[in-house]
Enzyme design. Structure first.
Site, short mmCIF file in Angstrom:
data_model
loop_
_atom_site.label_atom_id
_atom_site.label_comp_id
_atom_site.label_asym_id
_atom_site.label_seq_id
_atom_site.Cartn_x
_atom_site.Cartn_y
_atom_site.Cartn_z
N LYS A 194 -14.60 -14.09 -82.05
CA LYS A 194 -14.62 -15.55 -82.24
C LYS A 194 -13.97 -16.31 -81.10
CE LYS A 194 -14.90 -19.53 -83.39
NZ LYS A 194 -14.87 -19.75 -81.99
N HIS B 47 -17.30 -12.77 -76.76
CA HIS B 47 -18.19 -11.68 -77.18
C HIS B 47 -19.25 -11.41 -76.12
CE1 HIS B 47 -20.32 -8.90 -79.60
NE2 HIS B 47 -21.09 -9.74 -80.27
N CYS C 254 -18.62 -19.54 -85.14
CA CYS C 254 -19.43 -18.60 -84.35
C CYS C 254 -18.64 -18.04 -83.18
CB CYS C 254 -20.65 -19.31 -83.76
SG CYS C 254 -21.71 -20.11 -84.97
N CYS D 98 -24.85 -5.17 -80.35
CA CYS D 98 -23.46 -5.61 -80.12
C CYS D 98 -22.47 -4.47 -80.30
CB CYS D 98 -23.12 -6.76 -81.06
SG CYS D 98 -24.20 -8.17 -80.83
N1 COA Z 1 -16.85 -21.42 -80.34
C1 COA Z 1 -16.14 -22.46 -79.84
N2 COA Z 1 -16.62 -23.30 -78.89
C2 COA Z 1 -17.87 -23.06 -78.46
C3 COA Z 1 -18.66 -22.00 -78.93
C4 COA Z 1 -18.12 -21.17 -79.92
N3 COA Z 1 -18.82 -20.17 -80.43
N4 COA Z 1 -19.86 -22.01 -78.29
C5 COA Z 1 -19.80 -23.04 -77.43
N5 COA Z 1 -18.61 -23.67 -77.51
C6 COA Z 1 -18.17 -24.87 -76.80
C7 COA Z 1 -18.49 -24.80 -75.33
O1 COA Z 1 -17.39 -24.28 -74.60
C8 COA Z 1 -18.75 -26.25 -75.01
O2 COA Z 1 -17.50 -26.91 -74.87
P1 COA Z 1 -17.29 -28.04 -73.75
O3 COA Z 1 -18.26 -29.14 -74.14
O4 COA Z 1 -15.85 -28.41 -73.90
O5 COA Z 1 -17.64 -27.40 -72.46
C9 COA Z 1 -19.38 -26.80 -76.26
O6 COA Z 1 -18.94 -25.94 -77.33
C10 COA Z 1 -20.90 -26.79 -76.24
O7 COA Z 1 -21.30 -25.55 -75.73
P2 COA Z 1 -22.82 -25.10 -75.67
O8 COA Z 1 -22.89 -23.90 -74.75
O9 COA Z 1 -23.71 -26.26 -75.38
O10 COA Z 1 -23.06 -24.61 -77.15
P3 COA Z 1 -24.42 -24.20 -77.77
O11 COA Z 1 -24.70 -25.18 -78.84
O12 COA Z 1 -25.46 -23.94 -76.72
O13 COA Z 1 -24.06 -22.78 -78.41
C11 COA Z 1 -23.70 -21.43 -80.32
C12 COA Z 1 -23.26 -22.69 -79.55
C13 COA Z 1 -22.79 -21.26 -81.52
C14 COA Z 1 -25.15 -21.58 -80.82
C15 COA Z 1 -23.58 -20.18 -79.37
O14 COA Z 1 -22.22 -20.04 -78.97
C16 COA Z 1 -24.07 -18.92 -80.03
O15 COA Z 1 -25.27 -18.67 -80.09
N6 COA Z 1 -23.15 -18.09 -80.56
C17 COA Z 1 -23.53 -16.86 -81.23
C18 COA Z 1 -23.77 -15.74 -80.25
C19 COA Z 1 -24.34 -14.54 -80.94
O16 COA Z 1 -25.22 -14.63 -81.76
N7 COA Z 1 -23.85 -13.34 -80.61
C20 COA Z 1 -24.28 -12.14 -81.23
C21 COA Z 1 -23.57 -11.99 -82.51
S1 COA Z 1 -24.24 -10.75 -83.55
#
Ligand code: COA
Length: 383
Positions: free
Chosen positions: A328, A332, A205, A83
């Protein structure tokens, strides 16, 4: 040290169905050149920050992709540091100019993540973790949840304190039309969002995003010869590394690489943390922003969480943090993030950040982390 930043650009971050990785690279690269008033023939070297193109696009030869879409035959180097790929690409461009190898450099950070199913992206990101962590079935939310558990236990902070980071950064993103989530959230919404990895919830997240950002750097001598506008410069650039796995770390309540990289960048700039007016820090999860505030030297260890709720690090406060919305809420796209941080701070220093403008900032800091802290890059920018 003084490396002028003469052009910057950021695409919209988000789920960009209509744009491929190549489209994003083209938009960002051209945008930064236009901002600098240059053509691609003026650029002597190019660096591209990207982590996942091999795994998500089946394309490992990004150097030639970039040369093709931008229409250049100069040397192109792909930089991969999880990242922190974007920040590391900027660091390498700074070194290339300082060494005299090139007088102008274009840096493009780009990532296309949302075309893949969530579980494939989570697994691809885990290529930045240790083999033991991968075998244990951990994910990045899981790794940062371990850091959060340890921090809450050690200093008596609560899940509400973590949630304040998300509330602040969503507020900032609501003022940023390029952000992935341009809307505010309340403390209760964060606390009631779905559990992801205890104590982290969905709204603790950063999301999975598409996007790109680009900057044009030049030597001071080149800028002088061309009578180019030279408002903002990189005045410090520091990079440091740490062991890969959390189980090998001396402490789970600090990222040692952040401390070292900050020390190097601040020393190069002849500055101290207290001199910084505005900063973009690596808040991939809410706990990560709190650790960064302490490891960068803005607050003492164990005290960073207190300021998240008292307005000090919010727009209008003493030292606003993550005016873009941070990872956030601005989003990202991993390879783009470190370059986008430079773009946002340049806009702040130019006083061109619109509704997010911090009054008359003089010194800005960017902080980009790879993995759970194995790599860190810190930049200082001044006008
Ligand atoms: N913050 C706010 N909203 C989020 C979000 C986040 N991080 N991630 C997804 N959403 C929202 C989506 O827009 C969606 O909204 P909608 O229903 O209005 O369309 C809803 O939440 C569900 O989204 P979805 O894609 O099904 O979520 P998910 O459960 O598959 O993924 C996480 C959620 C947190 C697991 C994913 O965002 C993630 O893995 N984040 C971390 C990424 C990471 O690790 N990066 C490297 C960092 S070192």
């Amino acid at each position: 040290m003084k490396i002028p930043v003469i052009g910057v650009y950021q695409t919209k971050f988000g789920e960009l169905w209509h744009q491929s990785l190549t489209d994003l690279i083209l938009e960002a690269g051209r945008g930064a050149l236009t901002d600098a008033g240059l053509a691609i023939r003026d650029i002597e070297t190019i660096f591209v920050g990207n982590m996942l193109a091999g795994l998500t696009q089946g394309q490992e030869h990004l150097t030639s992709v970039v040369a093709s879409v931008l229409g250049s035959s100069v040397p192109v180097v792909r930089v991969e540091a999880a990242c922190a790929s974007g920040g590391m690409a900027v660091h390498q461009a700074v070194l290339a100019i300082l060494s005299g190898e090139a007088e102008t450099a274009l840096v493009v950070g780009a990532e296309k993540m949302t075309d893949q199913p969530a579980e494939e992206i989570a697994q691809a990101l885990m290529a930045a973790a240790s083999p033991e962590e991968q075998e244990a079935g951990l994910t990045f939310p899981g790794l940062y949840a371990l850091l959060a558990q340890e921090y809450l236990r050690a200093f008596g902070a609560t899940e509400r304190d973590l949630a304040q980071v998300a509330v602040k950064n969503h507020h900032h993103a609501s003022l940023n039309p390029r952000s992935h989530f341009p809307f505010p959230v309340t403390l209760n919404q964060v606390l009631a969002s779905s559990p992801i990895a205890d104590p982290l919830k969905l709204l603790d997240c950063s999301p999975v995003s598409d996007g790109a950002a680009a900057v044009v750097l030049a030597s001071s001598a080149w800028v002088k010869r061309r009578a180019q506008k030279n408002g903002i410069s990189i005045v410090g650039s520091g990079q440091a590394s740490d062991v890969l796995g959390l189980s090998e770390r001396r402490s789970l309540v600090e990222l040692a690489a952040t401390r070292q990289a900050a020390h190097k960048a601040l020393s190069a700039a002849g500055a101290e943390a207290k001199d910084v007016s505005v900063a973009e820090v690596h808040d991939c999860f809410t706990i990560a922003e709190i650790l960064a505030l302490e490891d960068l030297g803005f607050y003492k260890k164990g005290e960073g969480y207190v300021v998240e709720g008292n307005g000090e690090v919010r727009l209008g406060g003493k030292r606003p943090i993550n005016t873009s919305g941070g990872l956030k809420a601005c989003g990202h796209p991993v390879g783009a993030t470190g370059v986008k941080q430079i773009v946002e701070t340049v806009w702040q220093l130019r006083e061109a950040a619109g509704k997010r403008q911090v009054p008359h900032p003089r010194l800005a800091l960017t902080h980009n982390v790879g993995g759970s802290g194995g790599t860190c890059v810190v930049h200082l920018l001044a006008r």
